[in-house]
Design an enzyme around this catalytic site. Sequence first.
Site, short mmCIF file in Angstrom:
data_model
loop_
_atom_site.label_atom_id
_atom_site.label_comp_id
_atom_site.label_asym_id
_atom_site.label_seq_id
_atom_site.Cartn_x
_atom_site.Cartn_y
_atom_site.Cartn_z
N ALA A 145 -1.55 -1.20 -4.73
CA ALA A 145 -2.65 -0.26 -4.98
C ALA A 145 -2.45 1.01 -4.17
O ALA A 145 -2.07 0.94 -3.00
CB ALA A 145 -3.98 -0.91 -4.61
N GLY A 200 0.81 -1.22 0.00
CA GLY A 200 0.00 0.00 0.00
C GLY A 200 0.84 1.25 0.00
O GLY A 200 0.31 2.35 -0.14
N LYS A 242 1.33 13.76 6.02
CA LYS A 242 1.57 13.00 4.78
C LYS A 242 2.84 13.51 4.10
O LYS A 242 3.03 14.72 3.95
CB LYS A 242 0.37 13.11 3.84
N HIS A 278 -5.22 15.71 2.39
CA HIS A 278 -4.78 14.72 3.38
C HIS A 278 -4.26 15.42 4.63
O HIS A 278 -3.97 16.62 4.61
CB HIS A 278 -3.67 13.83 2.80
P1 NAD Z 1 3.26 6.04 9.01
O1 NAD Z 1 4.41 6.99 8.85
O2 NAD Z 1 2.30 6.21 10.14
O3 NAD Z 1 3.81 4.53 9.07
C1 NAD Z 1 4.89 4.05 8.34
C2 NAD Z 1 5.64 3.07 9.22
O4 NAD Z 1 6.69 2.46 8.45
C3 NAD Z 1 6.31 3.74 10.43
O5 NAD Z 1 5.95 3.07 11.65
C4 NAD Z 1 7.79 3.61 10.14
O6 NAD Z 1 8.58 3.50 11.31
C5 NAD Z 1 7.80 2.31 9.31
N1 NAD Z 1 9.07 2.12 8.63
C6 NAD Z 1 9.92 3.06 8.12
N2 NAD Z 1 11.04 2.48 7.69
C7 NAD Z 1 10.91 1.14 7.92
C8 NAD Z 1 11.75 0.04 7.68
N3 NAD Z 1 12.98 0.19 7.16
N4 NAD Z 1 11.30 -1.20 8.01
C9 NAD Z 1 10.08 -1.36 8.56
N5 NAD Z 1 9.22 -0.33 8.84
C10 NAD Z 1 9.66 0.91 8.51
O7 NAD Z 1 2.50 6.09 7.61
P2 NAD Z 1 1.04 5.52 7.24
O8 NAD Z 1 0.06 6.64 7.28
O9 NAD Z 1 0.77 4.27 8.00
O10 NAD Z 1 1.27 5.21 5.70
C11 NAD Z 1 2.29 4.31 5.27
C12 NAD Z 1 2.31 4.29 3.74
O11 NAD Z 1 1.06 3.78 3.26
C13 NAD Z 1 2.47 5.67 3.10
O12 NAD Z 1 3.22 5.51 1.90
C14 NAD Z 1 1.05 6.09 2.78
O13 NAD Z 1 0.95 7.02 1.74
C15 NAD Z 1 0.46 4.75 2.39
N6 NAD Z 1 -1.01 4.63 2.52
C16 NAD Z 1 -1.62 3.90 1.57
C17 NAD Z 1 -2.98 3.64 1.66
C18 NAD Z 1 -3.60 2.74 0.62
O14 NAD Z 1 -4.82 2.44 0.72
N7 NAD Z 1 -2.81 2.23 -0.34
C19 NAD Z 1 -3.72 4.16 2.72
C20 NAD Z 1 -3.07 4.91 3.70
C21 NAD Z 1 -1.70 5.13 3.59
#
Ligand code: NAD
Length: 245
Positions: free
Chosen positions: A100, A76, A137, A133
């Site tokens: 997606a 995601g 973000k 957003h």
């Molecule tokens: P967030 O920043 O809250 O979470 C991301 C997590 O990834 C953090 O806990 C971070 O520590 C971790 N991370 C970073 N480097 C890492 C590594 N090397 N190994 C393991 N974990 C690591 O962000 P979020 O809001 O949860 O969103 C995460 C991603 O998902 C973003 O790219 C966002 O745009 C995307 N997103 C997609 C959808 C979808 O439906 N496709 C929906 C919401 C968010």
Amino acid sequence: MSATALAIVGARGRMGHALCSFAEENGFSVVAAIDQGDDLIEGLAAAKVTIDFSARDVSPRVAARMAELGRPLVVGTTGLDAAGNAAMRAASAKIPIVFAPNFSVGVNTLFWLVRKAAAVLGEGFDVEVMEMHHNQKKDAPSGTAARLAEILCEARGLDPAKDVRHGREGLIGARTKTEIGMHALRGGDVVGDHTVFFAAQGERLEIVHRATSRDTFARGALRAARWALSQKPGLYSMEDVLGLR
Ligand code: NAD
């Protein structure tokens, strides 16, 4: 039936929390909740399927590891660069990957509606995409807005790299007929709003989707993980999971 072993990458993030809380009720048991500092190689080996919502520099490595393991993956993470997208394609030759920008059923229906509207309304309508957003973000425009622009470009025979215009400033002249305007708003705790405007002389159609909770993305990603377990290698979208294509 025993629960399916699931690994979550980005487990301590906003989406990671939502995924962990709905995993069990969807028949999964989280055997690896991986975040920064954890061992990616070992953690992923424990699971039958992995869901990754982490960061753009992490997801290509996750995909390569899953391809080595020969197990399906749901991604995601948004904002991947060309090399990251190429890494996803390469890994998908060996495993099923559902990749997606948005896992909500409503947004995937929005994709379908926008494709139809663009075909019916034709070139007489100017098209603009606006997204909003939360203020944390990191990437812009959103992956969902970028996908909307791609769909509109496909429908009109345009090139997303050349014809999408990001914001407007200064004395830029009148809008051209072919450009697709793209606008990213940031603020507060907005989970994700997307509007596509079709504007012509004397009328305007707006198609709007608003997400009010991350739960919808988490439930969709878990549904995609279940679906991916029985697929052949390939790069799939949520529209494939929902049978909208
Ligand atoms: P967030 O920043 O809250 O979470 C991301 C997590 O990834 C953090 O806990 C971070 O520590 C971790 N991370 C970073 N480097 C890492 C590594 N090397 N190994 C393991 N974990 C690591 O962000 P979020 O809001 O949860 O969103 C995460 C991603 O998902 C973003 O790219 C966002 O745009 C995307 N997103 C997609 C959808 C979808 O439906 N496709 C929906 C919401 C968010």
